[in-house]
Design an enzyme around this catalytic site. Sequence first.
Site, PDB file in Angstrom:
ATOM      1  N   LYS A  18       0.859  -1.181   0.000  1.00  0.00           N
ATOM      2  CA  LYS A  18       0.000   0.000   0.000  1.00  0.00           C
ATOM      3  C   LYS A  18       0.892   1.226   0.000  1.00  0.00           C
ATOM      4  CE  LYS A  18      -3.672   2.374   2.558  1.00  0.00           C
ATOM      5  NZ  LYS A  18      -4.545   2.344   3.747  1.00  0.00           N
ATOM      6  N   LYS A  37      -2.048  -1.604  -3.826  1.00  0.00           N
ATOM      7  CA  LYS A  37      -2.909  -0.416  -3.818  1.00  0.00           C
ATOM      8  C   LYS A  37      -2.038   0.823  -3.961  1.00  0.00           C
ATOM      9  CE  LYS A  37      -6.279   1.963  -0.851  1.00  0.00           C
ATOM     10  NZ  LYS A  37      -6.944   2.001   0.467  1.00  0.00           N
TER      11      LYS A  37
END
Length: 344
Positions: A204, A268
């Site tokens: 992320k 992400k």
Amino acid sequence: MELKKPKYMFPLQRGRRLRQNESLRSLVRETTLSPSDFMFPMFIAEGENYKVEIPSMPGIFRRSIDLTVEEVKELFALGIRAVNIYVKVDESLKDNTGKEAWNTNGLMQRAIKAIKAACPEMIVMPDVALDPYSIYGHDGIITNGDVENDSTNEALVKMAVSHAQAGADFVAPSDMMDGRVLRLRQGLDAAGFQNVGIMSYSAKYASAFYGPFRDALDSAPKDTMPHTEPVEVPKDKKTYQMDYANRIEAIKEALMDVEEGADMVMVKPGIAYLDIVREVKNAVNVPVTVFQVSGEYAMIKAAAERGWLDHDKIMMEQLMCIKRAGASLISTYFAKEAAILLKK
């Protein structure tokens, strides 16, 4: 540099033979999409019969639990089999410990119970992070001007166990604390939830693409709070989310999470990080989820509203590209719209 002589030569081999019409193209298509490839992120708010559109995310709403349940039923009928849920927490319930996150009668816990009661086969993956519950908008507990890793992990375990008790199928830690997957696995197992899975946000990145999401939950980092004593607070999330200049680090994070017990890993954001998706896919032996995030969604919506792009064509192209890069599951705000198109 000497070029290698091609094995097959024109006109014996003509690539266009396989592109002559849609029927033929569909026969040889390497990558396909179906509604079961999608997970739909949902925002839940207190109240009843409450539905408010998020201005920076046209077509996406904060819903009360009753309307969330109705939407989940529609999603399941379309073939979507997973939802990733987030809650909009009242300011009065926020503090620096995040204790509302494991309230057995909290908004998240009630939402999980309601969804599973109404649609038992829908896979529910609640978000595990403290930012919606933090007065500072950070994913963990602030101590001495930083997010304190290990005490945050202990809070996340309490949060995850409460989700499992409510009926969650998976927990989805998005916090990026070191070692939290191992602590979550140990905590869930100790509480008797060996079959509750972990979908870890492994790679992320500290991205500017998250802006509309933070508007939806009011979870952007806050430097100061007017009703508290002055506290030194990190101005952003770069001490725990990844540097977007890094590639090898993403592979390391994913491998560590798998070793610690993650059943799925996530990359992400999505479309701007497809090189990372492929690298992680090649490195791990578990499903890879990709999150096409709020900023990516908002850009397509804005450009389409101005007539600059064909909304549906761009939507489906990006989703196909994410799948082609290696995604086993795509978390996307386009899930419902894409599923409707695929059903036609």
